[in-house]
Design an enzyme around this catalytic site. Structure first.
Site, PDB file in Angstrom:
ATOM      1  CD  GLU A 144      -5.784  23.211 -27.901  1.00  0.00           C
ATOM      2  OE1 GLU A 144      -6.730  23.892 -28.340  1.00  0.00           O
ATOM      3  OE2 GLU A 144      -5.324  23.363 -26.755  1.00  0.00           O
ATOM      4  CB  ALA A 292     -11.474  29.201 -19.420  1.00  0.00           C
ATOM      5  CD  GLN A 293     -16.647  31.376 -21.491  1.00  0.00           C
ATOM      6  OE1 GLN A 293     -17.546  31.889 -20.818  1.00  0.00           O
ATOM      7  NE2 GLN A 293     -15.788  32.091 -22.180  1.00  0.00           N
TER       8      GLN A 293
END
Length: 421
Positions: A144, A292-293
């Site tokens: 990214e 994050a999950q």
């Protein structure tokens, strides 16, 4: 709650702060505001430095160095992880990681500052060094970030300089692995490589960083060694457990994995200490990814477990992780989503990526302002937050080679904020 900063960061979008798309306040929320309706919570700013498991106390140091202790009945360690330089911590001075808001602002200054320095440089070799950007690590953050720098060089900045052409910038993505985004489906990974190369990113796989200094990176591959002259480097390869996690493991005799994360039981607690929960990147369980999950689902599980204990109900049910899939945004209008049997690429994947990240932002105000910023940056050519301030002087100095700019400075820590409750 003890935390090193007064804010909580929505980390999946922190790279867009570094890229000048979003402001810090759009990806972070003050902790006291987020918890303003919880009347039984006390928020303390400081670094948790030690844990006494026998005495059930946490020792912390405030911003001014003042030390204080907090007793507990139940401890939740959610201190995240720090960037791993694989035994070469000195690299951090020249290749910052992207873990904190300070990291994001420093990287932003290095990126946009490099173009400003190149406009002033008269030596063609120096211009080339300034306009070469190296990202180490081809996971989601590295991919990214590489895509964003390429868009800055090829779409945002052309026409804004008189002496340089930003489109001549060289963006290099390095990784010792044989493919990008190794946790994604292999076919999606290959499509990402094709897309990155089409927007001007030089993807170099199977190349290991063996040295890194202020002016470049030395890599080693099956073909031999090579040096890339570059003043702007970003480190996105590997994570390690925090100092606090290691101290807790030593204190209670817990095992850690190779990265220094604490091995927890099926209830996300330290073996032999059911009152100590370890969550997110600080814990290791069944090779769960540090995403994050996992942290969010673990936090929900721990909260419900504590509530059941207080109510005198059974808490024997182990933690079960539901994998919702992986997503990564490569560039404007192009993202990939690996959702088990469903795989999305291109514009559809990008729209899905936008929707998911908007949904998980903490406040409606953040969602509205982020959506407006995206419209400016992705539909237009602007970078609303491409501002460099005097507070980012360390990033500016790192781009200069003059003796005065090479003074020894104290390198800031890249360890994530320690968060306990």
């Amino acid at each position: 709650m003890i935390n090193a900063t007064n804010h909580h960061i929505f980390e999946p979008l922190i790279y867009q702060v570094a890229a000048g798309v979003l402001s810090p306040g759009e990806v972070a929320v003050p902790i006291r505001e987020a918890l303003r309706h919880q009347k039984n919570i006390e928020v303390l700013v400081g670094w948790a430095t030690d844990i006494d498991a026998e005495g059930r106390t946490v020792t912390a140091a405030g911003p001014d160095g003042t030390r204080y202790q907090v007793p507990y009945d139940t401890l939740v360690l959610a201190a995240g992880a720090t960037q791993s330089y694989f035994g070469h911590d000195g690299y951090g001075q020249w290749a910052p990681s992207l873990k904190t808001m300070d990291d994001a602002l420093e990287i932003r200054a290095r990126i946009f500052g490099a173009f400003e320095e190149a406009e002033l440089a008269t030596d063609p070799r120096q211009v080339q060094r300034l306009l070469t950007f190296v990202i180490v690590g081809a996971g989601p953050t590295g991919v990214e970030m590489a895509g964003q720098i390429a868009e800055i060089a090829h779409r945002t900045l052309p026409g804004r300089y008189r002496r340089i052409d930003p489109r001549t910038a060289r963006v290099v993505l390095l990784d010792a692995a044989d493919r990008v985004l190794p946790t994604f489906d292999a076919r999606l990974s290959q499509r990402v490589v094709t897309k990155l190369r089409s927007i001007g990113v030089e993807v170099r796989l199977g190349e290991k960083v063996v040295d890194l200094d202020e002016t470049g990176v030395k890599v080693e591959s099956a073909q031999g060694t090579d040096r890339i002259e570059a003043l702007t480097k970003i480190w996105a390869a590997g994570v390690a457990g925090t100092t606090l996690a290691r101290r807790l493991a030593t204190s209670v005799g817990a095992e850690t994995d190779r990265a220094g994360r604490i091995l927890v039981g099926p209830g996300l607690t330290v073996p032999g200490h059911p009152e100590i929960f370890v969550l997110g990147e600080a814990m290791s369980l069944r090779d769960l990814p540090g995403v994050a999950q996992v942290a969010m689902q673990g936090g929900t599980y721990a909260g419900r477990t504590i509530a059941r204990r207080l109510a005198g109900r059974s808490t024997a049910k182990p933690f079960s992780y539901f994998d919702k899939g992986n997503m990564a945004a490569v560039s404007r209008f192009y993202a990939i989503a690996d959702l088990g049997p469903v795989r999305l690429t291109g514009l559809i994947g990008w729209l899905g990526w936008l929707a998911v990240h908007l949904y998980y932002l903490p406040r409606m105000r953040n969602r509205v302002t982020v959506l407006l910023r995206w419209a400016v940056s992705f539909l237009g050519r602007g970078r609303p937050e491409a501002v460099i301030t005097s507070q980012q002087v360390l990033a500016r100095d790192a781009l200069r080679h003059a003796p005065a700019a090479q003074r020894e400075v104290a390198a800031p820590t890249t360890e994530s904020s320690s968060s306990l409750s």
